[in-house]
Design a protein around this motif. Sequence first.
Motif, short mmCIF file in Angstrom:
data_model
loop_
_atom_site.label_atom_id
_atom_site.label_comp_id
_atom_site.label_asym_id
_atom_site.label_seq_id
_atom_site.Cartn_x
_atom_site.Cartn_y
_atom_site.Cartn_z
N GLU A 30 0.98 -1.19 0.06
CA GLU A 30 0.06 0.07 0.18
C GLU A 30 0.82 1.37 0.03
O GLU A 30 0.53 2.29 0.48
CB GLU A 30 -0.89 0.04 1.26
CG GLU A 30 -2.04 -1.10 1.02
CD GLU A 30 -2.82 -1.29 2.31
OE1 GLU A 30 -2.81 -0.45 3.23
OE2 GLU A 30 -3.71 -1.92 2.22
N LYS A 31 1.98 1.13 -0.57
CA LYS A 31 3.10 2.26 -0.68
C LYS A 31 3.47 2.54 -2.18
O LYS A 31 3.63 1.45 -2.72
CB LYS A 31 4.28 2.38 0.25
CG LYS A 31 5.09 3.29 0.04
CD LYS A 31 6.25 3.15 1.08
CE LYS A 31 7.24 4.08 1.13
NZ LYS A 31 7.76 4.39 -0.47
N THR A 149 5.17 -8.94 -2.28
CA THR A 149 5.32 -7.46 -1.83
C THR A 149 6.68 -6.94 -1.91
O THR A 149 7.58 -7.27 -0.96
CB THR A 149 4.85 -7.47 -0.45
OG1 THR A 149 3.58 -8.01 -0.46
CG2 THR A 149 5.05 -5.92 0.14
N PRO A 150 7.01 -6.10 -2.75
CA PRO A 150 8.34 -5.19 -2.81
C PRO A 150 8.26 -4.34 -1.96
O PRO A 150 7.54 -3.47 -1.73
CB PRO A 150 8.31 -4.72 -4.28
CG PRO A 150 7.26 -5.17 -5.14
CD PRO A 150 6.29 -5.82 -4.08
N VAL A 151 9.40 -4.18 -0.97
CA VAL A 151 9.67 -3.19 -0.17
C VAL A 151 11.14 -2.42 -0.37
O VAL A 151 12.28 -3.29 -0.68
CB VAL A 151 9.50 -3.70 1.24
CG1 VAL A 151 8.07 -4.06 1.46
CG2 VAL A 151 10.55 -4.70 1.64
N ASN A 152 11.34 -1.14 -0.37
CA ASN A 152 12.35 -0.73 -0.47
C ASN A 152 13.17 -0.78 0.82
O ASN A 152 12.52 -1.16 1.98
CB ASN A 152 12.42 0.70 -0.55
CG ASN A 152 11.78 1.08 -1.97
OD1 ASN A 152 12.03 0.24 -3.01
ND2 ASN A 152 11.28 2.43 -2.23
N ASP A 153 14.54 -0.84 0.99
CA ASP A 153 15.28 -0.71 2.08
C ASP A 153 15.31 0.40 2.98
O ASP A 153 16.25 1.21 3.36
CB ASP A 153 16.74 -1.34 1.63
CG ASP A 153 17.00 -2.68 1.72
OD1 ASP A 153 16.05 -3.44 2.11
OD2 ASP A 153 18.13 -3.16 1.86
N SER A 154 14.16 0.70 3.60
CA SER A 154 13.84 1.71 4.53
C SER A 154 12.88 1.46 5.48
O SER A 154 12.01 0.67 5.28
CB SER A 154 13.55 2.92 3.62
OG SER A 154 12.00 2.99 3.32
N PHE A 155 12.91 2.07 6.51
CA PHE A 155 11.82 1.96 7.64
C PHE A 155 10.43 2.47 7.44
O PHE A 155 9.60 2.32 7.94
CB PHE A 155 12.53 2.39 9.03
CG PHE A 155 13.73 1.38 9.65
CD1 PHE A 155 13.01 0.07 10.13
CD2 PHE A 155 14.88 1.57 9.59
CE1 PHE A 155 13.88 -0.74 10.56
CE2 PHE A 155 15.93 0.69 10.28
CZ PHE A 155 15.46 -0.44 10.89
N ASP A 157 9.29 1.87 4.34
CA ASP A 157 8.56 0.93 3.75
C ASP A 157 8.26 -0.18 4.79
O ASP A 157 7.33 -0.93 4.76
CB ASP A 157 9.44 0.18 2.56
CG ASP A 157 9.14 1.13 1.48
OD1 ASP A 157 9.02 2.32 1.43
OD2 ASP A 157 9.32 0.59 0.44
N PHE A 158 9.29 -0.38 5.69
CA PHE A 158 9.01 -1.35 6.80
C PHE A 158 7.63 -1.01 7.61
O PHE A 158 7.02 -2.15 7.98
CB PHE A 158 10.37 -1.41 7.68
CG PHE A 158 10.19 -2.83 8.52
CD1 PHE A 158 11.04 -3.71 8.50
CD2 PHE A 158 9.61 -2.49 9.71
CE1 PHE A 158 11.01 -4.99 9.18
CE2 PHE A 158 9.46 -3.90 10.64
CZ PHE A 158 10.39 -4.90 10.14
N ASP A 159 7.41 0.07 7.80
CA ASP A 159 6.32 0.44 8.59
C ASP A 159 4.87 0.13 7.89
O ASP A 159 4.00 -0.05 8.78
CB ASP A 159 6.33 2.07 8.76
CG ASP A 159 5.40 2.51 9.88
OD1 ASP A 159 5.43 2.10 10.79
OD2 ASP A 159 4.31 3.25 9.37
N LEU A 160 4.96 -0.11 6.75
CA LEU A 160 3.70 -0.77 6.34
C LEU A 160 3.30 -2.27 6.55
O LEU A 160 2.40 -2.68 6.74
CB LEU A 160 3.80 -0.66 4.44
CG LEU A 160 2.73 -1.06 3.72
CD1 LEU A 160 1.88 0.22 3.76
CD2 LEU A 160 3.19 -1.50 2.32
#
Length: 293
Positions: A30-31, A149-155, A157-160
Amino acid sequence: MNFPSRPERLGGFRLIRRNSGAHVIVVGNEKGGAGKSTVALHLAIALLRMGQRVGIIDLDLRQRSTGRYLQNRRDWMSHHGIELPMPQEGRVEPSQLRHLDEAEAEEDVRFQAVFSELKAENDFIVIDAPGADTHYSRLAHAVADTILTPVNDSFIDFDLLAEIDARTFEVGRPSVYSEMVWECRKKRAGRDKVSIDWVVMRNRMSQLDARNKRRVGEGLKRLSERIGFRLAPGFAERVIYRELFPLGLTLLDLTEDGSTVAFSMSHVAARQELRELLSVLRLPELADSKIPF
């Protein structure tokens, strides 16, 4: 046009009838900015080059990055007189009804019509979900066989996926997207007696080692054990992905006649990342297939 019957409701949440047919891969979170469209297109073209029939749906109804990517691909083929593998594109439109229940009911019917057609004619359906919580996105997640689910290496994205303690970097309770995926998995298991495989991939990864990168990796590993997703290697941050979009090409098209992008060792490494992702996905339909690129 005769539409399929309305989907059933379970606890206020709709489930489209799946029946048998194509394996459904939903590329979602959702980002925005996580690289979902790049991943979706590369997966679709990779499956086509492995001899699979592939349908694709772009559910980002405002930006339509995947739809634009495919149009750029058609334009490139027309200009060069060269045929490239193309997925069958399914298109849905947002409801213009103002009453929420009526709008969602209309979108139920539209989604099921497109989904049923693609499912009957393809081996795989790749769905590029929007970077927001929408009704179409929830319908798509609920019919997935695989959620990627792709996520960037940042918190950010992690917060999602989960809350994290700013002082200790300890992982807290799951966040909104994780809860939505959990709800979809629970209800699919209850109705269809099947499990949705959830895979999280670290995308646009820096090739430099950094403390933040290590912390994100450690946090994702702990969270995967808690809420039940698998981790996959992602794609490194490469300029080539931004260059390919206006051409409508993927990494797997760079050796085609007419390609003006010089093939380099960086592209060889990027193809290897795509092969590793396909291996980690463990798609049962590809169990006896060799990756030809």
